[in-house]
Design an enzyme around this catalytic site. Structure first.
Site, PDB file in Angstrom:
ATOM      1  CG  ASP B  20      -2.019   1.380   1.462  1.00  0.00           C
ATOM      2  OD1 ASP B  20      -1.472   1.905   0.577  1.00  0.00           O
ATOM      3  OD2 ASP B  20      -2.189   1.698   2.557  1.00  0.00           O
ATOM      4  CE  LYS B  82      -1.793   6.432  -3.541  1.00  0.00           C
ATOM      5  NZ  LYS B  82      -2.281   5.791  -2.772  1.00  0.00           N
ATOM      6  CD  GLU B 181      -4.907   3.635  -2.565  1.00  0.00           C
ATOM      7  OE1 GLU B 181      -5.965   4.182  -1.890  1.00  0.00           O
ATOM      8  OE2 GLU B 181      -3.741   3.570  -2.266  1.00  0.00           O
ATOM      9  CG  ASP B 203     -10.081   4.123   0.320  1.00  0.00           C
ATOM     10  OD1 ASP B 203      -8.922   5.333   1.296  1.00  0.00           O
ATOM     11  OD2 ASP B 203      -9.165   3.255  -0.591  1.00  0.00           O
TER      12      ASP B 203
END
Lengths: 186, 616
Positions: B20, B82, B181, B203
């Site tokens: 992850d 990210k 994810e 999420d």
């Protein structure tokens, strides 16, 4: 060595090219074929087989998308039988809808210029178009059945006509819903 | 010393790990016989903060160490990288107002960040985090790890996915699969125990928000629709609180500290702590102690809720759109799963519960659940998990530019992937040699409102009158959600060459160059470590020999034997400070051999003493 599956959608699913399909059966076959062909199942295999699996799954997914939707399924069958579906021509109003479309456009124009008094009229227009669409869907089902019992080219040609009308009605529904929705949230 | 060779059979397969790679935190996990579990670092920590810092000596710090550097040397430290993956410099102009990143302005399509004297792209920085996780896994297995599954936000576009894959390659990882994810989280929850049903995965992480709705059917996880915002996360809450606190300080102190990175980073830490504590207590105090001045402001939950309500509301709109696309109403959703640290916030939980009319699942640690799911997917790819299969979708429609700047849509959003579409192209003028195809992603009608993905150049067409060429182009979105384009001349059946020019991101050559550079650096690093390790070993054998010389056994040796040991020790001391670890090891081996007899003697003495029952 893994052999590539057929590219023809019905064949891939092991089905006869019928227009009436059992949705639950189609889904079951889709899951089974996914288990067989998904790239996840081939990650330890040679690159050529991985490529075959990738192509096969892409075709499988495209086929499922097409076959599970009655309209797309019919369009696919028409195209394969030499009845291509042309570009959608929204300008060609089906004659029986001429008057209603004219009134609808007036109402849409009024709504755009800020007159929300036409809302009830638009609401009922939407109801009307939705019932027209339902009627067309019934007509299609009927035609699908006669195609599957060996209807031939006359039926295909009739289906094409009904599909064009359905597409036109679909556009009207979308337009009305867009106008109503946009005002509702504003 | 001889080593045991135990054949574990299947266990000897090279492990595939699940990673992850998060905005705030990153984790690595593995599926073994007991289930998926996180592989911690040497200190036993599961989480690696996604922070990278260039140390003064040119080395890279990752994780906890880098997080401390955020305060001491913010200009050499990057976090939340990210958010920059697969972006162009113009995309992140707003972002930079609050982040301390410095961008190399001379570049257009790829962001380059300045860290001290080095300039690095987001994939290279992410690769540092991946390398750390790879190392953690290798320490765990005692063997090289080269294959991984990496998770990405479901709503990541092609460029963001490609950038993630590039990061993996730069870190020396073969990325077998990118998994979304929320889908990974569904796998981790093992929701397939429920044989059939509809599940929503909400999420809300550090930098991104995703919602996915899945249909479960006997181990098949079929994603019906996904939606989200790749620029919405806990970071936004932090930035909001940070801005308010900075203004508050300015009015209280009569001094604006927003230009001072050290103060800003200290305050950032304080507001994050306050935010996190508010999930458990009704009120907190945001405190800053900076160069002798103190700031303290109480923040209660009610005020916090009012402040963040607009951010929470921004997550609910994609949820409604997703339900519409999936063709489900809230009543039809059987379970809701919560993923990401931001779902600890009470207001977020309340909002989700109200929207889906179901109490959400929060049993698994929301920080770990995605990595655990990635490990399950790794197990599927390794063939260890046979009954489960993930059928994911592409989050955005794919289209090509047509006349008048319009988009012709080829693959619709929420199509199950792999998905493909075929289009025919021809030439517009006589003798035209190239056809340029502009591919975009997005839901809007005009090219300018969509995200440019790449330009594909069909090159070296045979000279023909206009409109005679027939080139069939196949657009294929693979199981990673990444576009592949192939073309073929319909007349000849020959493959047509296609040159890809990505709009945002690195070309293949650039990635190759970065891989080479990282190898060179990695070799340097490895050599340094080897030298250090050899010296440590030399230290221990020298100490042991020194000690043995005080033993009776030393005197039992002949003069020649003693001279041999002294010579070997001397030679080792001579090469000890060289950079040649092979030579150091050779000399260690020589000392080892020369002291063999001595060691034997000592052992015999010890055994004799033991037999006599006396202490040595």
């Amino acid at each position: 060595m893994t052999q590539a599956p057929p590219r023809e959608y019905f064949e891939f699913f092991g089905l006869a090219p019928a227009l009436s399909l059992d949705a639950a059966d189609l889904q079951k076959r889709f899951y089974e074929l996914s288990r067989k062909w998904h790239p996840d199942r081939f990650s330890a295999r040679p690159p050529e087989e991985q490529q075959i699996a990738l192509d096969a799954t892409a075709t499988l997914n495209d086929a499922y998308r097409t076959l599970r939707d009655p309209v797309r399924r019919a369009e696919y069958v028409l195209t394969r039988n030499g009845f291509p579906i042309g570009e959608q021509r929204t300008k060609d109003v089906p004659p029986e809808l001429l008057e209603e479309v004219f009134e609808l456009n007036m109402a849409l124009e009024e709504l755009r210029s800020g007159d929300s008094g036409v809302r009830p009229q638009l609401e009922s227009a939407r109801e009307h178009f939705l019932s027209l669409r339902a009627a067309v869907d019934g007509e299609l089902e009927e035609l699908f059945r006669s195609h599957d019992s060996g209807g031939g080219e006359t039926v295909l040609s009739a289906i094409r006509g009904v599909l064009n009308r359905r597409r036109y009605i679909e556009n009207l529904v979308r337009e009305v819903e867009k106008a109503l929705g946009a005002r509702a949230t504003a | 010393m001889s080593t045991f060779q135990i054949d574990f059979g299947e266990a000897n397969k090279t492990p595939i790990v699940g990673i992850d790679l998060g905005t705030t935190n990153s984790l690595v996990a593995f599926l073994d016989l007991t289930g998926p579990r996180i592989l911690p670092d040497a200190e036993g920590r599961n989480i690696v903060p996604s922070v990278v810092s260039l140390a003064a000596d040119g080395g890279m710090l990752v994780g906890e160490a880098a997080r401390d550097a955020l305060i001491t040397s913010p200009e050499r430290t990057v976090y939340s990288v990210k958010r920059l993956m697969g972006k162009g410099p113009s995309d992140v102009a707003d972002e930079l107002k609050l982040f301390p990143f410095r961008i190399d302005e001379t570049q257009d399509s790829v962001i380059r960040l300045k860290l001290g004297d080095r300039t690095l792209t987001p994939p290279e920085i992410s690769a540092q985090i991946l390398r750390q996780l790879k190392q953690q896994a290798e320490d765990h297995f005692g063997a090289p790890v080269t294959q991984a599954v990496i998770t990405v936000p479901a709503y990541f576009n092609d460029a963001q996915r490609q950038a993630t894959k590039d990061a993996g390659r730069i870190a020396g990882l073969d990325v077998l699969r990118l998994v979304n994810e929320p889908t990974a989280a569904a796998l981790a929850y093992g929701l397939d125990k429920r044989k059939q049903g509809i599940v929503a995965v909400y999420d809300f992480g550090g930098g991104t928000f995703d919602i996915s709705i899945l249909r479960l059917h006997d181990g098949i996880f079929e994603v019906l629709a996904t939606n989200g915002d790749t620029h919405l996360g806990g970071d936004d809450i932090d930035n909001l609180l940070l801005r308010i606190a900075l203004e508050d300080i300015a009015s209280e102190w009569g001094q604006d500290v927003s230009g001072n990175q050290e103060a800003v980073q200290l305050l950032r830490r304080a507001v994050i702590r306050a935010k996190e504590r508010l999930s458990f207590v009704p009120a907190v105090t945001i405190e800053l102690d900076y160069r002798g001045r103190q700031y303290a402001r109480e923040l209660d939950l009610a005020t916090f809720d009012r402040l963040i309500a607009p951010i929470v509301e921004r997550t609910l709109e994609p949820c409604r759109a997703c339900m519409k696309d999936a063709g489900v109403t809230p009543e039809r959703i059987d379970e809701v799963v919560m993923v990401g640290g931001s779902t600890r916030i009470p207001l977020v939980r309340a909002g989700v519960e109200k929207l889906f009319r179901a109490k959400p699942h929060t049993e698994l640690n929301p920080d770990e659940v995605v990595a655990l799911g990635a490990a399950v997917q790794a197990g599927i790819l390794a063939g260890d998990v046979e009954d489960q299969l993930l059928l994911d979708v592409t989050p955005l429609s794919l289209g090509i530019e047509t006349m008048g700047g319009l988009v012709s849509r080829l693959i619709h959003r929420n199509s199950t992937i792999p998905a493909s579409a075929v289009e025919q192209f021809t030439t517009a003028v006589d003798g035209q040699k190239n056809v340029l195809i502009h591919v975009v992603q997005g839901e809007r009608e005009l090219v300018k409102d969509c995200r440019s993905l790449a330009r594909f150049d069909l090159k070296d067409l045979p000279p023909m009158p206009a409109g005679m060429a027939r080139i069939e182009v196949r657009f294929l979105i693979d199981a990673n959600g990444i576009l592949n384009v192939t073309a073929r001349d319909v007349r000849t059946g020959a493959e047509q060459s296609v040159e890809v020019k990505p709009s945002y991101g690195l070309s293949d050559d650039q990635v190759e160059a970065m891989i080479l550079e990282s190898f060179e650096r990695a070799e340097e690093d490895i050599r340094e470590r080897q030298v250090r390790e050899a010296r440590v070993e030399a230290d221990s054998i020298l100490t042991a020999t020194e000690k043995a010389k005080k033993d009776d056994a030393w005197m039992d040796l002949s003069d020649a034997e003693r001279a041999l040991v002294d010579r070997a020790v001397n030679e080792l001391l001579v090469v000890y400070h060289s950079e040649d670890y092979v030579l150091i090891r050779e000399k260690i081996e020589a000392v080892n051999e020369a002291t063999m007899k001595l060691a034997e003697n000592m052992m015999n003495t010890a055994v004799r003493s033991a037999l006599k029952g006396t202490k040595i």
